[in-house]
Design a protein around this motif. Structure first.
Motif, PDB file in Angstrom:
ATOM      1  N   SER A  76       0.812  -1.240  -0.027  1.00  0.00           N
ATOM      2  CA  SER A  76       0.033   0.001   0.058  1.00  0.00           C
ATOM      3  C   SER A  76       0.819   1.160  -0.007  1.00  0.00           C
ATOM      4  O   SER A  76       1.775   1.388   0.600  1.00  0.00           O
ATOM      5  CB  SER A  76      -0.800   0.117   1.346  1.00  0.00           C
ATOM      6  OG  SER A  76      -1.617   1.246   1.229  1.00  0.00           O
ATOM      7  N   HIS A 238     -11.165   1.241  -1.004  1.00  0.00           N
ATOM      8  CA  HIS A 238     -11.436   0.202  -0.121  1.00  0.00           C
ATOM      9  C   HIS A 238     -12.958   0.139   0.430  1.00  0.00           C
ATOM     10  O   HIS A 238     -13.348   0.997   0.871  1.00  0.00           O
ATOM     11  CB  HIS A 238     -10.475   0.117   0.913  1.00  0.00           C
ATOM     12  CG  HIS A 238      -8.990   0.118   0.690  1.00  0.00           C
ATOM     13  ND1 HIS A 238      -8.399  -1.038   0.685  1.00  0.00           N
ATOM     14  CD2 HIS A 238      -8.127   1.072   0.221  1.00  0.00           C
ATOM     15  CE1 HIS A 238      -7.265  -0.910   0.130  1.00  0.00           C
ATOM     16  NE2 HIS A 238      -7.099   0.302  -0.132  1.00  0.00           N
ATOM     17  N   HIS A 290     -12.022  -4.995  -2.837  1.00  0.00           N
ATOM     18  CA  HIS A 290     -13.039  -5.703  -1.946  1.00  0.00           C
ATOM     19  C   HIS A 290     -12.500  -7.288  -1.651  1.00  0.00           C
ATOM     20  O   HIS A 290     -11.540  -7.572  -2.425  1.00  0.00           O
ATOM     21  CB  HIS A 290     -14.586  -5.787  -2.254  1.00  0.00           C
ATOM     22  CG  HIS A 290     -14.541  -6.010  -3.808  1.00  0.00           C
ATOM     23  ND1 HIS A 290     -14.928  -7.266  -4.116  1.00  0.00           N
ATOM     24  CD2 HIS A 290     -14.767  -5.317  -5.151  1.00  0.00           C
ATOM     25  CE1 HIS A 290     -14.849  -7.634  -5.462  1.00  0.00           C
ATOM     26  NE2 HIS A 290     -14.750  -6.258  -6.071  1.00  0.00           N
ATOM     27  N   CYS A 307      -8.951  -8.755  -2.518  1.00  0.00           N
ATOM     28  CA  CYS A 307      -7.816  -8.811  -1.334  1.00  0.00           C
ATOM     29  C   CYS A 307      -7.262  -9.974  -1.441  1.00  0.00           C
ATOM     30  O   CYS A 307      -7.670 -11.313  -1.501  1.00  0.00           O
ATOM     31  CB  CYS A 307      -8.986  -8.733   0.006  1.00  0.00           C
ATOM     32  SG  CYS A 307      -7.885  -8.700   1.269  1.00  0.00           S
ATOM     33  N   ASN A 418      -6.954  -5.497   1.308  1.00  0.00           N
ATOM     34  CA  ASN A 418      -8.195  -4.841   1.769  1.00  0.00           C
ATOM     35  C   ASN A 418      -8.305  -4.456   3.353  1.00  0.00           C
ATOM     36  O   ASN A 418      -9.102  -4.208   3.570  1.00  0.00           O
ATOM     37  CB  ASN A 418      -9.640  -5.237   1.268  1.00  0.00           C
ATOM     38  CG  ASN A 418     -10.676  -4.183   1.409  1.00  0.00           C
ATOM     39  OD1 ASN A 418     -10.252  -3.107   0.971  1.00  0.00           O
ATOM     40  ND2 ASN A 418     -11.928  -4.584   1.704  1.00  0.00           N
TER      41      ASN A 418
END
Length: 482
Positions: A76, A238, A290, A307, A418
Motif C-alpha cells: 500500500s 477500499h 473488496h 483482497c 483490503n
C-alpha cells in the motif's frame, strides 16, 4: 469422532484406484462395470476432498475468521499502515490551560566538608519535571437585570448571550468530552454519566447526552457530502461491510475508505439495494478493492481489485485440507510478487514482468484443473447447484477474476490487501461488544457519521477531542480542512 489420517486415506484410495486400472487394462472387468466404477471413483474423489475440508478447523490463518487479524500491507502507498496507530499533529483543545512553575533547589553548604556556599555561584543546573492534571469546573453566571420603566410602567429584562437559552446549559468542553467518551473511547452511556458526575459533581441525563450526539450528527451533514465528492476523485477505494444490531435486528455498516477519508453508512441490507441507496459505487469510476462479494462485482463500469489477504488464507486452508500442489504454488506466487512490489518505489511490475506473472498464474491453474477431482455432470430434472469443494470454488474464482487478482501488480495505487477497510470497521465490533446494540437507527446512523469524521480527522493528525470541538464550533468549514 475418531481422527482420520488424511495422508493414509489418500494413499489407500490411490492404491484401490490403481488396482482398478490394472484390472481394466487386463480385461478382467466388463465394460459395464468399468463405467459404473469410474462414476463411483469420480464421486468418491469429490467426497474425499469435501470431507478433508470439513475435518480442517478454520482460523485466522487459513480463513476470514476473524478477518481483522491480518498482517501489514507493505504494497500500500498509504503511510498509515505501520500498525502503531495514527500520529497526532499536536493541536490542543481550546479549553485547556497550562500552569507552569519553576522552583530553585539551593545548595547552602558543602555536604563533604561543611563549607558555606551561599555566595558561591552555580556552574550549571539540572532540571527534573513533574506533570500532573487538575480538573477544573468553570461556572459562569449571567444575571440579567429586570427594571420597570417609570414612564410606561413596563418591565424590561437584559439580554442573555445566544448560547444561554435556558436556566442551565453546558459548554462546548462538556459536550465534546461526552461525545468523545461515547464514540471515540466507546464507553457505555452509564459509565460516561458516572465519569462526568465525578468531574463536575452533576449528573447529565441520558436525554441530554444523546441530544449532543444528534447535534453533532446534523452538524456533520455538510462535511459528509463534501467527503463523498472528494472520495469519488480518488483512483482506488477500499470497501467492506459488517453487521450491527439495531433495535434487536441485524443491520449492516458499509465502509468506503481512500486517502485520508473514511465514510461509514448504516443500512438494513447488505447487497445491491444498500449499495444503490448509498450511491457511491454507482458514481465511482476508479478501482474498488473488496473481498470478491458478488454485489460489488455486478458493477462493471469500474475496476475491481480482490483482497490478496483473503485469497492467501483460503489457499492455506486448501493446502492444509487436501495438500493440493497448485494451491501451494499459487500461494507462493502471490506472496513472492507481493514482497517484490512492496520493496519497489514504483509499487508495480514492469510490463514484461507482469506478462511472466500472468503466464505462471495461468500455468498453475491449468495444472490445478488436472489435480482437482472432476465434477460429475448434473442429472436431468435435478434442481439446485452441483456440490463442489472449497478448492473447486476457489479455483473457479481465481480463473474467472484473474485481472482483479493481479491488479495489485499492474497499478501502483492498488494495494495487495483490503486491510484498510477492515481496520476502519474493526472498532465498530468493539463498540457493539460494549453497547450490545443501538435502540434506534437514528443513533446508529449518528455513530457511523461521527466515527467516520473522527477517523478521517485522525488520519489528518487531529485528536478526537479537538476534532469534536472543531465540528461543534464550525471550524472545520471555516478552515476548509474537511
Amino acid at each position: 469422532m475418531p481422527s482420520v489420517n488424511k495422508q493414509s486415506l489418500r494413499e489407500e484410495f490411490d492404491q484401490l484406484k490403481g488396482k482398478f486400472e490394472d484390472l481394466s487394462n487386463e480385461g478382467k472387468i466388463s465394460p459395464e462395470a468399468i463405467v459404473l466404477f469410474q462414476s463411483m471413483i469420480m464421486l468418491f474423489e469429490l467426497l474425499i476432498a469435501i470431507f478433508m475440508e470439513k475435518k480442517i478447523r478454520k482460523n485466522n490463518r487459513n480463513s476470514s475468521i476473524p478477518s481483522s487479524q491480518t498482517g501489514k500491507d507493505s504494497t500500500s502507498t498509504d503511510s498509515r499502515t505501520n500498525g502503531k496507530g495514527k500520529k497526532y499533529n499536536g493541536v490542543l483543545s481550546e479549553n485547556t490551560r497550562t500552569v507552569e512553575t519553576a522552583q530553585l533547589a539551593k545548595v547552602k553548604d558543602c555536604k563533604f566538608c561543611g563549607e558555606v556556599l551561599d555566595d558561591t555561584p552555580a556552574i550549571e543546573y539540572e532540571r527534573r519535571t513533574k506533570i500532573d492534571i487538575i480538573f477544573e469546573k468553570v461556572v459562569s453566571h449571567v444575571d440579567a437585570e429586570i427594571k420597570v420603566c417609570p414612564r410606561c410602567n413596563m418591565q424590561n429584562k437584559g439580554r442573555f448571550p445566544e448560547d444561554m437559552s435556558g436556566p442551565l446549559q453546558y459548554g462546548s468542553g462538556i459536550k465534546g468530552y461526552v461525545v468523545n467518551l461515547l464514540v471515540a473511547q466507546m464507553i457505555s452511556l452509564k459509565r460516561a454519566q458516572q465519569l462526568i458526575q465525578t468531574l463536575i459533581g452533576q449528573v447529565l441525563s441520558e436525554a441530554t447526552i444523546l441530544k449532543y450526539v444528534i447535534q453533532l450528527y446534523y452538524a456533520l451533514e455538510v462535511w459528509e457530502q463534501s467527503s463523498i465528492e472528494q472520495l469519488l476523485q480518488i483512483p482506488s477505494m477500499h470497501v467492506d461491510e459488517t453487521s450491527l444490531r439495531v433495535d434487536r435486528k441485524n443491520h449492516w455498516i458499509h465502509v468506503y475508505s481512500a486517502g485520508d477519508i473514511t465514510l461509514k453508512f448504516l443500512h438494513p441490507k447488505r447487497g445491491l439495494e444498500a449499495i444503490e441507496e448509498i450511491g457511491i459505487i454507482p458514481r465511482y469510476g476508479g478501482v474498488v478493492i473488496h473481498d470478491c462479494w458478488q454485489s460489488y462485482l455486478s458493477y462493471d463500469h469500474c475496476g475491481h481489485g480482490l483482497c490478496g489477504s483473503h485469497l492467501l488464507r483460503e489457499l492455506t486452508f486448501i493446502v492444509d485440507s487436501n495438500g493440493y500442489a497448485w494451491a501451494s504454488k499459487m500461494k507462493d506466487l502471490l506472496q513472492v510478487n507481493c514482497v517484490i512490489i512492496a520493496k519497489r518505489q514504483s509499487k508495480q511490475l514492469a510490463e514484461q514482468e507482469y506478462k511472466k506473472l500472468q503466464k505462471r498464474y495461468r500455468n498453475i491453474l491449468t495444472r490445478g484443473e488436472k489435480e482437482l477431482p472432476p465434477i460429475p455432470p448434473k442429472q436431468n430434472g435435478k434442481r439446485g447447484k452441483i456440490a463442489k469443494s472449497d478448492a473447486h470454488n476457489l479455483w473457479e474464482r481465481l480463473k474467472k477474476h484473474e485481472t482483479a487478482v493481479l491488479l495489485f501488480a499492474k497499478l501502483p495505487h492498488v494495494p495487495f490487501t483490503n486491510n484498510r477497510a477492515e481496520r476502519d470497521l474493526r472498532m465498530t465490533k468493539v463498540k457493539q461488544k460494549v453497547s450490545g446494540c443501538f435502540r434506534r437507527s437514528l443513533y446508529a446512523k449518528a455513530y457511523c457519521r461521527i466515527s467516520s469524521y473522527l477517523q478521517t480527522m485522525a488520519n489528518k493528525g487531529y485528536n478526537p477531542l479537538v476534532a469534536i470541538q472543531m465540528a461543534f464550533s464550525g471550524q472545520i468549514y471555516a478552515d476548509r480542512c474537511e
